[in-house]
Design a protein around this motif. Structure first.
Motif, PDB file in Angstrom:
ATOM      1  N   SER A 155       0.829  -1.204   0.000  1.00 19.60           N
ATOM      2  CA  SER A 155       0.000   0.000   0.000  1.00 19.60           C
ATOM      3  C   SER A 155       0.864   1.256   0.000  1.00 19.60           C
ATOM      4  CB  SER A 155      -0.904   0.001   1.232  1.00 19.60           C
ATOM      5  OG  SER A 155      -1.610   1.215   1.321  1.00 19.60           O
ATOM      6  N   TYR A 156       0.351   2.307  -0.685  1.00 12.95           N
ATOM      7  CA  TYR A 156       1.000   3.613  -0.632  1.00 12.95           C
ATOM      8  C   TYR A 156       0.790   4.290   0.713  1.00 12.95           C
ATOM      9  CZ  TYR A 156       1.505   3.600  -5.755  1.00 12.95           C
ATOM     10  OH  TYR A 156       1.859   3.314  -7.042  1.00 12.95           O
ATOM     11  N   VAL A 157      -0.200   3.841   1.474  1.00 11.03           N
ATOM     12  CA  VAL A 157      -0.503   4.481   2.752  1.00 11.03           C
ATOM     13  C   VAL A 157       0.657   4.241   3.719  1.00 11.03           C
ATOM     14  CG1 VAL A 157      -2.059   4.540   4.728  1.00 11.03           C
ATOM     15  CG2 VAL A 157      -2.977   4.240   2.416  1.00 11.03           C
ATOM     16  N   ALA A 158       1.169   5.319   4.287  1.00 15.23           N
ATOM     17  CA  ALA A 158       2.323   5.218   5.175  1.00 15.23           C
ATOM     18  C   ALA A 158       1.922   5.336   6.632  1.00 15.23           C
ATOM     19  CB  ALA A 158       3.334   6.321   4.818  1.00 15.23           C
ATOM     20  N   GLY A 161      -1.082  -5.466   7.235  1.00 10.63           N
ATOM     21  CA  GLY A 161      -2.037  -4.960   6.240  1.00 10.63           C
ATOM     22  C   GLY A 161      -1.407  -4.199   5.098  1.00 10.63           C
ATOM     23  N   ARG A 162      -0.332  -3.461   5.361  1.00 10.33           N
ATOM     24  CA  ARG A 162       0.276  -2.675   4.289  1.00 10.33           C
ATOM     25  C   ARG A 162       0.876  -3.574   3.198  1.00 10.33           C
ATOM     26  NH1 ARG A 162       4.981   2.066   4.450  1.00 10.33           N
ATOM     27  NH2 ARG A 162       4.467   2.861   2.374  1.00 10.33           N
ATOM     28  N   PHE A 220       0.135   9.793   3.824  1.00 10.12           N
ATOM     29  CA  PHE A 220       0.868   9.250   2.686  1.00 10.12           C
ATOM     30  C   PHE A 220       2.214   9.969   2.621  1.00 10.12           C
ATOM     31  CE2 PHE A 220      -3.555   8.623   1.692  1.00 10.12           C
ATOM     32  CZ  PHE A 220      -3.636   7.481   0.923  1.00 10.12           C
ATOM     33  N   ASP A 221       3.155   9.403   1.911  1.00  8.05           N
ATOM     34  CA  ASP A 221       4.380  10.136   1.591  1.00  8.05           C
ATOM     35  C   ASP A 221       4.140  10.921   0.308  1.00  8.05           C
ATOM     36  OD1 ASP A 221       5.726   9.118   3.771  1.00  8.05           O
ATOM     37  OD2 ASP A 221       6.464   7.371   2.671  1.00  8.05           O
TER      38      ASP A 221
END
Length: 619
Positions: free
Chosen positions: A62-65, A75-76, A250-251
């Protein structure tokens, strides 16, 4: 484990008509295969923002940081583990996790056939927020580039959520994704952190009228609004997922994982069947986001919203020169309307002059505190305009939309001669547009180039670096009776120039302020120039220089001609000057023929160079 088995059994029961199982092991294995299939479905991957090969970083995860976004510790990296954890969290009646993940709940309830009459009745905060969020229409908004603002020269994108059509846009909400920048960072650190993903990025939701104020009024940016072809259910997916992204980090990367890229991800949640996130992206320029949505058939209509500066220009263009000058004075003194000079004009012209003076006052005071004297003059001008007969309406001229412009990368092949020596050149430019490129969809006078590389080969020598512009930004902002902007340029990189009687590579940075004017299709300009240079032919590590340049640009049709000269004097008593002319003729949207003629001189020792190029733009 209990919930995982429940999920597997639920899938087995919900997604297929149950066969006669040979044994419990077969049933569980079959359900597990279905669960894995569900975990790999496009919408689940879109809800988790999983990189499916769209960018180089974070592939397969995932892109979520922000770990708070995930219900599983893995989960990532593991969509299946996140699916199982989400099922465990959302299945129980009255689960608090449902209040945080309404889109995930919708996904599982539709897939597993959950039948809950009021699944969010205990989620008062979410229900209150949801009731306030309009969802009758989703619009992609593209504030175009603005001269003199390098951070805006690529444009920007945001989404707008509209309510009932009768409300206009006054109650609409703007969805923006932006970097949280540390104001104490200097320019170098700002660029480094922006390129390296050093800033956090967040979604935000604000009233759309504030964005109109920011972009169209304060920053003078034209705005293009594209209604997206999303039905009610698809819009609901998007809005519910927005709630899930509150305060989620996010980054932020300037070049690819930026504002435009995140909006594509958001739209992908609503329409995962369009393939928006398929294909490799090295960069995400806002205009390419518009093109991607157009290619996916997601643009239903387009509306142009001019900036205050454009509205003022339209009024000014209807006036002769003497009326323009008087309109400018009228803004300072509305009492001039009683003068013989004002009364000599036709009543319809007087009205345009009063409107022009009024709009000018609003334009120059748009960033200032309310002033009683300005308010008095504005009211007087408004009353004056309303007391005069209206001229025949002049239909506004809508500029060509940004998505109709050329692609953002460039390759070119050239043949040329320097004195009697022939050469061939190849060129690659990473991005974006120069003064002479086809101006369709671009702001004339704005240039921003990054990583512009030219390699040259002669009959007697191998391929050599001729020039590398790391960054080359130029802004021609014409001055007029009403506005007096300062143009500017900054350029840095490596170029092959003469020093001590031979050509060699020089590392340099140069910049300067300037002035520009507009005379029909011609834009004359002049710049001051300051330069620092590192050249191995000279002893000092750094040699500085000062000089000036002047020239003109002439746009005719989609072709552009430019001519000019520049010269600077170096602190080691050398001086260089250059005269050049360029003609660029587009032959299609992404192809052009360019002719360059240059005269390069160092202390009277001059070479003349001719070059003809075929230029091809691509994404």
């Amino acid at each position: 484990m209990f919930f995982r088995i429940t999920l597997l059994l639920s899938l087995g029961m919900a997604m297929v008509a149950p066969p006669v199982w040979s044994n419990h092991v077969d049933q569980e294995a079959f359900a597990e295969a279905l669960a894995e299939s569900l975990a790999e479905s496009p919408r689940w991957l879109a809800l988790l923002h999983v990189n499916r090969g769209t960018t180089l970083r974070s592939r397969g995860r995932s892109y979520v940081a922000d770990q708070n976004f995930f219900l599983s510790a893995d989960g990532r990296h593991d969509p299946y583990a996140e699916l199982v954890a989400t099922h465990e969290a959302l299945k129980p009646e009255g689960s608090e996790a449902r209040c945080a993940y309404p889109a995930r709940y919708r996904f599982l309830s539709e897939a597993l056939g959950w039948q809950h009459d009021a699944p969010f009745e205990h989620c008062s905060e979410y229900l209150e927020w949801r009731a306030l969020m309009p969802d009758e229409r989703v619009v992609l908004v593209f504030p175009a580039a603005y001269l003199n603002s390098p951070s805006s020269m690529f444009g920007h994108t945001l989404l707008r959520l509209d309510g009932d059509e009768s409300d206009g846009v006054w109650l609409s909400q703007a969805i923006n994704f932006g970097a949280e920048v540390d104001a104490s960072d200097n320019s170098v650190f700002y660029i480094y952190r922006g390129l390296a993903g050093g800033y956090p990025g967040y979604f935000s939701i604000v009233p759309y009228v504030t964005k109109i104020q920011d972009y169209a009024h304060l920053e003078n940016r034209d705005m293009w609004e594209y209604t997206l072809a999303l039905d009610a259910e698809q819009r609901q997916w998007l809005v519910e997922h927005l709630w899930e992204l509150r305060d989620i980090r996010f980054d932020y990367y300037f070049l690819d994982e930026n504002c435009s890229f995140r909006l594509l991800e958001l739209i992908d949640v609503a329409r995962p069947d369009t393939g928006l996130m398929e294909g490799m992206r090295l960069t995400e320029v806002p205009v390419n986001t518009v093109r991607a949505l157009e290619d996916a058939g997601l643009l239903a209509s387009r509306v142009y919203r001019p900036s205050k500066a454009v509205e003022l220009d339209r009024l000014v263009a209807q006036l002769p020169a003497d009326a323009r000058r008087l309109a400018r004075r009228l803004a300072d003194s509305p009492e001039l309307s009683a003068s013989d000079e004002f009364q000599a004009f036709a009543p319809q012209t007087q009205r345009i002059m009063a409107q022009t003076a009024y709009e000018y006052l609003r334009f120059i005071h748009r960033k200032r505190e309310r002033d009683a004297e300005v308010a008095r003059r504005s009211l007087a001008l408004l009353r004056l305009a309303n007391s005069l007969p209206a001229p025949d309406p002049v239909p506004p001229i809508e500029p060509e939309a940004p998505e109709l412009g050329h692609a953002t990368k460039l390759v070119a092949a050239s043949y040329g001669q320097r004195e009697n020596n022939e050469f061939g050149e190849i060129q690659f430019r990473y991005t974006y547009h120069d003064w002479f490129d086809n101006s369709t969809g671009f702001l004339r006078g704005a240039q921003i180039e990054a990583l512009n590389l030219r390699l040259r080969s002669t009959e007697s020598g191998p391929l050599k670096l001729e020039r590398l512009d790391v960054v080359n930004i130029r802004s021609l902002a014409p001055r007029s009776t009403f506005v007096k902007p300062v143009s500017w340029f900054v350029n840095g990189g490596i170029e092959r120039v003469q020093a001590e009687g031979r050509y060699g590579l020089s590392r340099y940075v140069e910049a300067g302020p300037g002035l520009a004017w507009q005379a029909g299709p011609v834009t004359p300009y002049a710049f001051l120039l300051a330069r620092v240079e590192n050249n191995s032919a000279w002893d000092p590590l750094i040699t500085s220089a000062a000089g000036a340049s002047a020239g003109l640009l002439w746009h005719f049709g989609h072709a552009t001609f430019g001519a000019g000269g520049s010269g600077y004097y170096l602190t080691n008593d050398e001086y260089r000057h250059r005269a050049q002319a360029t003609l660029n003729v587009p032959v299609s949207r992404n192809n052009a023929l360019r002719l360059d003629l240059e005269r390069l001189a160092v202390r009277g020792d001059a070479d003349t160079e001719f070059r003809i190029s075929w230029r091809y733009h691509f994404d």
